[in-house]
Write a protein that holds these residues in place. Sequence first.
Motif, PDB file in Angstrom:
ATOM      1  N   GLY A  89       0.879  -1.282   0.034  1.00  0.00           N
ATOM      2  CA  GLY A  89      -0.146   0.025   0.065  1.00  0.00           C
ATOM      3  C   GLY A  89       0.698   1.393  -0.047  1.00  0.00           C
ATOM      4  O   GLY A  89       0.482   2.329   0.318  1.00  0.00           O
ATOM      5  N   GLY A  90       2.251   1.243  -0.422  1.00  0.00           N
ATOM      6  CA  GLY A  90       2.990   2.088  -0.564  1.00  0.00           C
ATOM      7  C   GLY A  90       2.577   3.459  -1.601  1.00  0.00           C
ATOM      8  O   GLY A  90       1.996   3.108  -2.379  1.00  0.00           O
ATOM      9  N   PRO A  91       3.437   4.265  -1.652  1.00  0.00           N
ATOM     10  CA  PRO A  91       3.167   5.712  -2.615  1.00  0.00           C
ATOM     11  C   PRO A  91       3.460   5.051  -4.093  1.00  0.00           C
ATOM     12  O   PRO A  91       4.481   4.060  -4.174  1.00  0.00           O
ATOM     13  N   ARG A  92       2.779   5.425  -4.975  1.00  0.00           N
ATOM     14  CA  ARG A  92       3.140   4.877  -6.241  1.00  0.00           C
ATOM     15  C   ARG A  92       3.759   6.070  -7.040  1.00  0.00           C
ATOM     16  O   ARG A  92       3.474   7.193  -7.314  1.00  0.00           O
ATOM     17  N   ARG A  93       4.959   5.467  -7.893  1.00  0.00           N
ATOM     18  CA  ARG A  93       5.701   6.439  -8.653  1.00  0.00           C
ATOM     19  C   ARG A  93       6.409   5.646  -9.783  1.00  0.00           C
ATOM     20  O   ARG A  93       6.430   4.619  -9.910  1.00  0.00           O
ATOM     21  N   VAL A  94       6.640   6.563 -10.898  1.00  0.00           N
ATOM     22  CA  VAL A  94       7.226   5.998 -12.116  1.00  0.00           C
ATOM     23  C   VAL A  94       8.597   6.060 -12.136  1.00  0.00           C
ATOM     24  O   VAL A  94       9.104   7.248 -11.753  1.00  0.00           O
ATOM     25  N   LEU A  95       9.159   4.977 -12.333  1.00  0.00           N
ATOM     26  CA  LEU A  95      10.768   5.113 -11.981  1.00  0.00           C
ATOM     27  C   LEU A  95      11.306   5.170 -13.503  1.00  0.00           C
ATOM     28  O   LEU A  95      12.317   5.735 -13.405  1.00  0.00           O
ATOM     29  N   LEU A  96      10.709   4.729 -14.713  1.00  0.00           N
ATOM     30  CA  LEU A  96      11.127   4.848 -15.947  1.00  0.00           C
ATOM     31  C   LEU A  96      10.175   4.963 -16.787  1.00  0.00           C
ATOM     32  O   LEU A  96       9.014   4.211 -16.606  1.00  0.00           O
ATOM     33  N   HIS A 112       3.373   4.613 -24.288  1.00  0.00           N
ATOM     34  CA  HIS A 112       4.307   4.858 -23.463  1.00  0.00           C
ATOM     35  C   HIS A 112       4.409   3.861 -22.369  1.00  0.00           C
ATOM     36  O   HIS A 112       3.581   3.317 -21.684  1.00  0.00           O
ATOM     37  N   LEU A 113       5.667   3.010 -22.460  1.00  0.00           N
ATOM     38  CA  LEU A 113       6.109   2.038 -21.572  1.00  0.00           C
ATOM     39  C   LEU A 113       6.577   2.603 -20.185  1.00  0.00           C
ATOM     40  O   LEU A 113       7.528   3.510 -20.174  1.00  0.00           O
ATOM     41  N   GLY A 114       6.063   2.264 -19.147  1.00  0.00           N
ATOM     42  CA  GLY A 114       6.572   2.584 -17.855  1.00  0.00           C
ATOM     43  C   GLY A 114       6.922   1.526 -16.820  1.00  0.00           C
ATOM     44  O   GLY A 114       5.915   0.432 -16.914  1.00  0.00           O
ATOM     45  N   ILE A 115       8.016   1.782 -15.925  1.00  0.00           N
ATOM     46  CA  ILE A 115       8.100   0.588 -14.702  1.00  0.00           C
ATOM     47  C   ILE A 115       7.616   1.448 -13.590  1.00  0.00           C
ATOM     48  O   ILE A 115       8.352   2.512 -13.376  1.00  0.00           O
ATOM     49  N   VAL A 116       6.695   0.908 -12.949  1.00  0.00           N
ATOM     50  CA  VAL A 116       6.074   1.607 -11.666  1.00  0.00           C
ATOM     51  C   VAL A 116       6.389   0.941 -10.475  1.00  0.00           C
ATOM     52  O   VAL A 116       6.852  -0.168 -10.512  1.00  0.00           O
ATOM     53  N   GLU A 214      17.096  -2.499 -20.887  1.00  0.00           N
ATOM     54  CA  GLU A 214      17.317  -3.813 -20.886  1.00  0.00           C
ATOM     55  C   GLU A 214      18.001  -4.062 -19.284  1.00  0.00           C
ATOM     56  O   GLU A 214      17.358  -4.711 -18.402  1.00  0.00           O
ATOM     57  N   ASN A 215      18.806  -3.059 -18.855  1.00  0.00           N
ATOM     58  CA  ASN A 215      19.325  -3.244 -17.343  1.00  0.00           C
ATOM     59  C   ASN A 215      18.513  -2.915 -16.203  1.00  0.00           C
ATOM     60  O   ASN A 215      18.274  -3.414 -15.468  1.00  0.00           O
ATOM     61  N   ALA A 216      17.549  -1.712 -16.645  1.00  0.00           N
ATOM     62  CA  ALA A 216      16.657  -1.189 -15.664  1.00  0.00           C
ATOM     63  C   ALA A 216      15.507  -2.305 -15.389  1.00  0.00           C
ATOM     64  O   ALA A 216      15.275  -2.565 -14.419  1.00  0.00           O
ATOM     65  N   LEU A 217      15.056  -2.943 -16.636  1.00  0.00           N
ATOM     66  CA  LEU A 217      13.802  -3.927 -16.215  1.00  0.00           C
ATOM     67  C   LEU A 217      14.627  -5.257 -15.725  1.00  0.00           C
ATOM     68  O   LEU A 217      13.997  -5.900 -14.954  1.00  0.00           O
TER      69      LEU A 217
END
Length: 481
Positions: A89-96, A112-116, A214-217
């Motif tokens: 239940g923590g805060p939601r933010r977009v990393l990439l 738009h692709l996002g890592i959340v 690739e590295n981030a994912l």
Amino acid sequence: MAGRRLESVDQAFSAAPDLRSSIYKALIASPQYGKLFDDIGKYVLSVRSNIGNATPSTSGPPAAEPPSKKRKLDEPATNGQQAQSGANGGPRRVLLEAREVTFTLPLRKKLHLGIVQYGSSLEDKNSTFAIQARNPATNQVEFEHPTSSFAYALRLPVPEKNQKQYNFCLLPSTEKASSVEPMIWTVNHGPLKSCKIEDPDLAKIAPGPDDVLENALNHVLQKTGLKLTLPSEKEFASAIRESHRKNDIAYHVKAFRGSKEGYLFFLDNGIFFSFKKPLSFFPFSEIESISYTSVLQRTFNLNIMIRPSADAEVQEIEYSMLDQQDFAGIDAYVKVHQLQDASLADARRAQKAGRKGRAAEPNGDGEVEDDGRTELEKAQQEMEDEEDEMEEDYDPEEEDDDSGSGSESGDEQYTAGKGRNLISEELGSEAEDVSASEGEEDDVGADEVDEAGEPQADPVSVPTHKKRDPGGPTIDDEDQL
């Protein structure tokens, strides 16, 4: 001001007649507020005028973005429904976020692709992560799935393209396959045109520029026990080079599943068939055996026996028309990973005939020993054996019998001649001129000799045949002798 209309109110609320009518009703009931409503109308007109005349500033800091223009990325909405939140239940933010990425599944469009991240920080063990896709036109999230929904993550080169590209494939686990579709998107080789990392810790892990996504994912997937799988020449590389890029190694084998064309990838954790539906991934834990059928000069078929779960029945999946040049590489892959070769299994094996039609002799355990030859060599040897057997079994006398021009053997001819008048059968009416009897044949003795002391031949022993001369009298055989 009762009963008097205010120009500022009319202009400011011209698009909201109901609100304007309510203002005038309030003025009738409370005329003392006329100055207040007039000021409100003038303020609305001034704000509207400032927004319409606003121009970009080149010297000062950028103006604050109006509330209606704020990014809707952080709004937890997906197709009008509440997005999935983190387990903590923590805060939601977009990393990439990578903009305008071409998706193939579950939607075929640019998104738009996002890592959340759901949680306080990237390294927080309680943080959870998700992959989302946002519509560029509406800024609405089209779909979002937590990384825990996926069991396998692959990054594979796209076959038969002039420009080098990669497909990222996220495959759901068996338990969630009914609720979560596979996710596939494509990126070009090299730096992404528009990719922004919002989290500074992730920026240090994936500096890029060529492999930033690739590295981030891969780092995020490792938080949930996954890793990004890449093809390796050590595992398998096709003997056929890329058709559009001759200097590049091909890691795929073209195959057909029924009438649908696709590509087989032989990876370090399983076999993957893509990129059209239905996608199929066979991990080593589900493969019962692999066999080869229809082994021809140019192509062969690959049969994969799988058991999806311990209580499920074994299923056979056949891929056809694989190029024979890749047979050796695939067979080596099967042997390295100890995937049972069921090409000679009892259920598939035909009666193997040896010389003269004899079956192959089993060993002491009741099994036919494997001589280490490939299936193609075995098929060629069987064809040669069949040709040898046909040559050994060839009998020209049988061929003559079949054509009707042959004769019976000596014993059969002798047996058939007993008790028959062969002379009469052969000569017909001409036999009347032949004077022979059994008694005369028996009277031939040692005392009947000529002057030279040789036995005299009985006339019956040399039958006399009358030959007819077309132009003259009949001539006897004795006269010719």
